[in-house]
Design an enzyme around this catalytic site. Structure first.
Site, mmCIF file in Angstrom:
data_model
loop_
_atom_site.group_PDB
_atom_site.id
_atom_site.type_symbol
_atom_site.label_atom_id
_atom_site.label_comp_id
_atom_site.label_asym_id
_atom_site.label_seq_id
_atom_site.Cartn_x
_atom_site.Cartn_y
_atom_site.Cartn_z
ATOM 1 N N ASP A 13 53.690 41.315 47.008
ATOM 2 C CA ASP A 13 53.199 41.475 48.386
ATOM 3 C C ASP A 13 53.825 42.660 49.110
ATOM 4 O O ASP A 13 53.957 42.648 50.344
ATOM 5 C CB ASP A 13 53.432 40.188 49.209
ATOM 6 C CG ASP A 13 52.761 38.992 48.560
ATOM 7 O OD1 ASP A 13 51.722 39.189 47.915
ATOM 8 O OD2 ASP A 13 53.290 37.869 48.712
ATOM 9 N N LYS A 16 50.786 46.760 47.762
ATOM 10 C CA LYS A 16 50.208 47.543 46.653
ATOM 11 C C LYS A 16 48.737 47.869 46.906
ATOM 12 O O LYS A 16 48.292 48.999 46.710
ATOM 13 C CB LYS A 16 50.349 46.762 45.328
ATOM 14 C CG LYS A 16 51.793 46.483 44.937
ATOM 15 C CD LYS A 16 51.911 45.610 43.720
ATOM 16 C CE LYS A 16 51.506 44.162 43.933
ATOM 17 N NZ LYS A 16 52.363 43.385 44.846
ATOM 18 N N GLY A 40 47.096 38.743 45.483
ATOM 19 C CA GLY A 40 46.254 38.900 46.674
ATOM 20 C C GLY A 40 46.589 40.257 47.253
ATOM 21 O O GLY A 40 47.679 40.444 47.780
ATOM 22 N N HIS A 41 45.693 41.221 47.101
ATOM 23 C CA HIS A 41 45.956 42.592 47.544
ATOM 24 C C HIS A 41 45.070 42.917 48.742
ATOM 25 O O HIS A 41 43.839 42.906 48.633
ATOM 26 C CB HIS A 41 45.699 43.579 46.395
ATOM 27 C CG HIS A 41 46.649 43.399 45.247
ATOM 28 N ND1 HIS A 41 46.634 44.177 44.123
ATOM 29 C CD2 HIS A 41 47.674 42.524 45.070
ATOM 30 C CE1 HIS A 41 47.602 43.783 43.306
ATOM 31 N NE2 HIS A 41 48.239 42.769 43.856
ATOM 32 N N GLN A 220 51.925 41.316 41.391
ATOM 33 C CA GLN A 220 53.246 40.702 41.591
ATOM 34 C C GLN A 220 54.297 41.806 41.784
ATOM 35 O O GLN A 220 53.964 42.860 42.285
ATOM 36 C CB GLN A 220 53.621 39.760 40.423
ATOM 37 C CG GLN A 220 52.769 38.500 40.333
ATOM 38 C CD GLN A 220 51.402 38.705 39.720
ATOM 39 O OE1 GLN A 220 51.292 39.196 38.612
ATOM 40 N NE2 GLN A 220 50.374 38.308 40.431
ATOM 41 N N THR A 235 56.591 34.958 37.316
ATOM 42 C CA THR A 235 55.246 34.738 36.816
ATOM 43 C C THR A 235 55.273 34.868 35.288
ATOM 44 O O THR A 235 56.340 35.016 34.695
ATOM 45 C CB THR A 235 54.236 35.680 37.502
ATOM 46 O OG1 THR A 235 52.914 35.251 37.162
ATOM 47 C CG2 THR A 235 54.423 37.138 37.099
HETATM 48 P P1 GDP Z 1 50.100 43.306 47.880
HETATM 49 O O1 GDP Z 1 49.953 42.002 47.202
HETATM 50 O O2 GDP Z 1 51.280 44.085 47.392
HETATM 51 O O3 GDP Z 1 48.850 44.145 47.855
HETATM 52 O O4 GDP Z 1 50.395 42.986 49.417
HETATM 53 P P2 GDP Z 1 49.669 41.853 50.314
HETATM 54 O O5 GDP Z 1 48.325 42.334 50.669
HETATM 55 O O6 GDP Z 1 49.807 40.522 49.696
HETATM 56 O O7 GDP Z 1 50.640 41.828 51.566
HETATM 57 C C1 GDP Z 1 50.892 42.952 52.314
HETATM 58 C C2 GDP Z 1 50.481 42.652 53.773
HETATM 59 O O8 GDP Z 1 51.042 43.606 54.626
HETATM 60 C C3 GDP Z 1 48.990 42.722 53.983
HETATM 61 O O9 GDP Z 1 48.634 41.819 54.991
HETATM 62 C C4 GDP Z 1 48.790 44.163 54.457
HETATM 63 O O10 GDP Z 1 47.631 44.314 55.251
HETATM 64 C C5 GDP Z 1 50.023 44.367 55.267
HETATM 65 N N1 GDP Z 1 50.561 45.735 55.297
HETATM 66 C C6 GDP Z 1 50.565 46.668 54.315
HETATM 67 N N2 GDP Z 1 51.247 47.747 54.707
HETATM 68 C C7 GDP Z 1 51.678 47.502 55.953
HETATM 69 C C8 GDP Z 1 52.480 48.237 56.884
HETATM 70 O O11 GDP Z 1 52.957 49.342 56.638
HETATM 71 N N3 GDP Z 1 52.728 47.634 58.087
HETATM 72 C C9 GDP Z 1 52.258 46.412 58.404
HETATM 73 N N4 GDP Z 1 52.573 45.902 59.596
HETATM 74 N N5 GDP Z 1 51.517 45.691 57.538
HETATM 75 C C10 GDP Z 1 51.250 46.224 56.333
HETATM 76 P P1 IMO Z 2 50.707 40.049 44.505
HETATM 77 O O1 IMO Z 2 50.039 40.824 43.409
HETATM 78 C C1 IMO Z 2 53.800 37.190 45.628
HETATM 79 C C2 IMO Z 2 54.735 34.042 42.741
HETATM 80 C C3 IMO Z 2 54.377 32.625 43.130
HETATM 81 C C4 IMO Z 2 55.453 31.868 42.381
HETATM 82 C C5 IMO Z 2 55.591 32.662 41.096
HETATM 83 C C6 IMO Z 2 54.772 32.116 39.936
HETATM 84 O O2 IMO Z 2 49.821 39.699 45.640
HETATM 85 O O3 IMO Z 2 51.977 40.724 44.926
HETATM 86 P P2 IMO Z 2 52.206 31.973 39.314
HETATM 87 O O4 IMO Z 2 51.005 31.609 40.121
HETATM 88 O O5 IMO Z 2 52.169 33.360 38.772
HETATM 89 O O6 IMO Z 2 52.527 30.955 38.276
HETATM 90 O O7 IMO Z 2 53.432 31.907 40.347
HETATM 91 O O8 IMO Z 2 55.142 33.976 41.392
HETATM 92 N N1 IMO Z 2 53.600 34.986 42.805
HETATM 93 C C7 IMO Z 2 53.470 35.920 43.764
HETATM 94 N N2 IMO Z 2 54.193 36.154 44.856
HETATM 95 N N3 IMO Z 2 52.766 37.989 45.326
HETATM 96 C C8 IMO Z 2 52.035 37.783 44.210
HETATM 97 O O9 IMO Z 2 51.060 38.635 43.808
HETATM 98 C C9 IMO Z 2 52.337 36.674 43.385
HETATM 99 N N4 IMO Z 2 51.813 36.172 42.248
HETATM 100 C C10 IMO Z 2 52.605 35.146 41.894
HETATM 101 O O10 IMO Z 2 54.466 32.442 44.521
HETATM 102 O O11 IMO Z 2 56.674 31.965 43.068
HETATM 103 MG MG MG Z 3 49.817 39.961 47.673
#
Ligand code: GDP
Ligand code: IMO
Ligand code: MG
Length: 418
Positions: A13, A16, A40-41, A220, A235
């Site tokens: 998270d 990416k 979840g991206h 991840q 994971t």
């Molecule tokens: P990912 O899994 O690495 O793609 O990241 P996620 O989407 O799960 O979580 C990142 C969250 O931070 C999302 O809600 C993005 O919209 C938000 N986000 C990304 N970059 C920034 C930033 O520079 N500032 C803020 N405030 N939010 C951001």
């Molecule tokens: P992105 O790509 C954050 C975490 C889960 C749990 C562990 C194992 O959005 O960054 P799993 O479902 O793989 O068996 O879970 O890994 N986890 C993540 N945490 N971002 C993710 O993906 C994750 N994918 C799995 O919360 O702790």
């Molecule tokens: Mg994510």
């Protein structure tokens, strides 16, 4: 010419999806190489906020091929929904998405097995997203799995039923709605036949030979890697740069830029060690301002200060050549910012990421003055506040890698390139 990689250096998270979307205009192909719908991206641009789970984050841009590589595990039900959401937004997914024939399928029973495994672990549970990731990779390495390339074979149904029966024998109880899930699964499999299933390792290597630019999108983060993460709270795939080689069929000597991405602080969702976690008002403030709730499960993300021993470890394991620092804006209203430079156990102080992290592993912090400025509207690197520049300079010296992108908001446009 070769492939670049973008991957997370913390517990996922990091942002990416946003940065892959920002960088996509520089590439011909974006490919996922591991993980599955546990990811979840999030992408935000032009009034759209969209979360992708299986599909690479280049899908919204034109003239870019998106590949789901062999290392990814696919839940047909989730992928179908994802595609339908994109088609509603007029994205031509049939043209833009290619799926590796070697990518493994998540069966409905894999999800039941995931749930049963977590239940059996009780308090020691991993905190899995319950998407069936672990059981699917277990069947892959156990040589029982079914792959995308199998769905068009005559005996697919028989093989599916054989594996399902094996899973049934392992389960104490079967959910009441299992039959519906299976119907959904089989119709989603039919739906996926419309899409281009390819030998992605050949496709990618030919593309590289022709001078096309490829970006591999990690899912991840490094600290969730099956080998190098905080095992067993990880994971089930290799989330690191080496995972690109096995998850896409690209040889190590073809990798070029390794772009590592980290938040200006730290988050983690699910169980497991987190030395700099803040269980106080400061952590709650980070969660509130950063909207730190899981993009896949909606769970609260645990929040804490930046952890340098962990970040240095991730940079080493991946061979990171450049960094992106995300969500600096979340710290805009903090008077003081802390960074963990060492850990301490009893009298012993050390700065490496250890085999075991327990409650006894205490972070040692260095304090920085906050910038107390709204940076979300800044467009130019020369206008960054001095206190933030000091923070960046300290990190670059410690990490020995340049920070090339500072992200100051979730939108595509809120990105400062240095
Ligand atoms: P990912 O899994 O690495 O793609 O990241 P996620 O989407 O799960 O979580 C990142 C969250 O931070 C999302 O809600 C993005 O919209 C938000 N986000 C990304 N970059 C920034 C930033 O520079 N500032 C803020 N405030 N939010 C951001
Ligand atoms: P992105 O790509 C954050 C975490 C889960 C749990 C562990 C194992 O959005 O960054 P799993 O479902 O793989 O068996 O879970 O890994 N986890 C993540 N945490 N971002 C993710 O993906 C994750 N994918 C799995 O919360 O702790
Ligand atoms: Mg994510």
């Amino acid at each position: 010419m070769g492939a670049d990689v973008l991957l997370g250096l913390q517990w996922g998270d990091e942002g990416k999806g946003k940065i892959v979307d920002v960088l996509t205009p520089d590439y011909d192909i974006i490919a996922r190489f591991q993980g599955g719908p546990n990811a979840g991206h999030t992408l935000e641009f032009e009034g759209i906020k969209h979360v992708l789970h299986t599909i690479p984050s280049g899908i919204f841009r034109n003239n870019v091929v998106n590949i789901i590589g062999n290392g990814v595990v696919i839940d047909p039900i989730i992928l179908k929904k994802e595609i339908e959401e994109l088609e509603k937004l007029n994205v031509d997914v049939v043209q833009k998405l290619f799926i590796s024939k070697k990518a493994h399928l998540i069966l409905p029973t894999h999800k039941l097995l995931d749930k049963a495994s977590e239940k059996a672990k009780g308090k020691r549970k991993i905190g899995s997203t319950l998407k069936g990731i672990g059981p699917t990779y277990m069947d892959k390495t156990g040589r029982n799995g079914l792959r995308i390339g199998d769905i068009s074979s005559q005996n697919f149904k028989t093989r599916f039923e054989r594996l399902r029966e094996k899973h049934f024998q392992l389960l104490d109880e079967i959910d009441n709605d299992y039959n519906n899930l299976e119907v959904d699964f089989l119709s989603s499999i039919e739906f996926l036949k419309r899409f281009q299933h390819i030998d992605s390792e050949h496709y990618l290597n030919n593309a590289i030979k022709e001078g096309k630019k490829v970006l591999a999108e990690g899912a991840q983060g490094t600290l969730l890697d099956i080998d190098f993460g905080t095992y067993p709270f990880v994971t089930s795939s290799n989330t690191i740069s080496a995972g690109t080689c096995t998850g896409m069929g690209i040889a190590p000597n073809k990798l070029e830029r390794i772009i590592g991405i980290f938040k200006a602080y730290c988050t983690r969702v699910g169980s497991g060690p987190f030395p700099t976690e803040l269980s106080d008002d400061v952590g709650t403030k980070m969660r509130d301002i950063g909207h730190e709730y899981g993009a896949t499960t909606g769970r609260e993300r645990r929040c804490g200060w930046l952890d340098l021993p962990a970040l240095k470890y991730s940079i080493m394991i991946n061979g990171v050549t450049e960094l992106c620092m995300m969500k600096a804006d979340v710290l805009d209203s903090f008077d003081e910012i802390q960074v963990c430079t060492h850990y301490q156990v009893g009298e012993e102080k050390f700065n490496y990421f250890p085999f075991e992290i327990s409650e006894k592993t205490k972070p040692v912090y260095r304090n920085f003055q906050g910038w107390n400025t709204d940076i979300t509207k800044l467009k130019d690197k020369d206008n960054l506040p001095l206190a933030l520049l000091n923070y960046i300079q300290f990190l670059e010296e410690e990490l020995e890698v340049p920070i090339k992108i500072i992200s100051v908001g979730p939108n595509r446009s809120e990105t400062i390139v240095r």
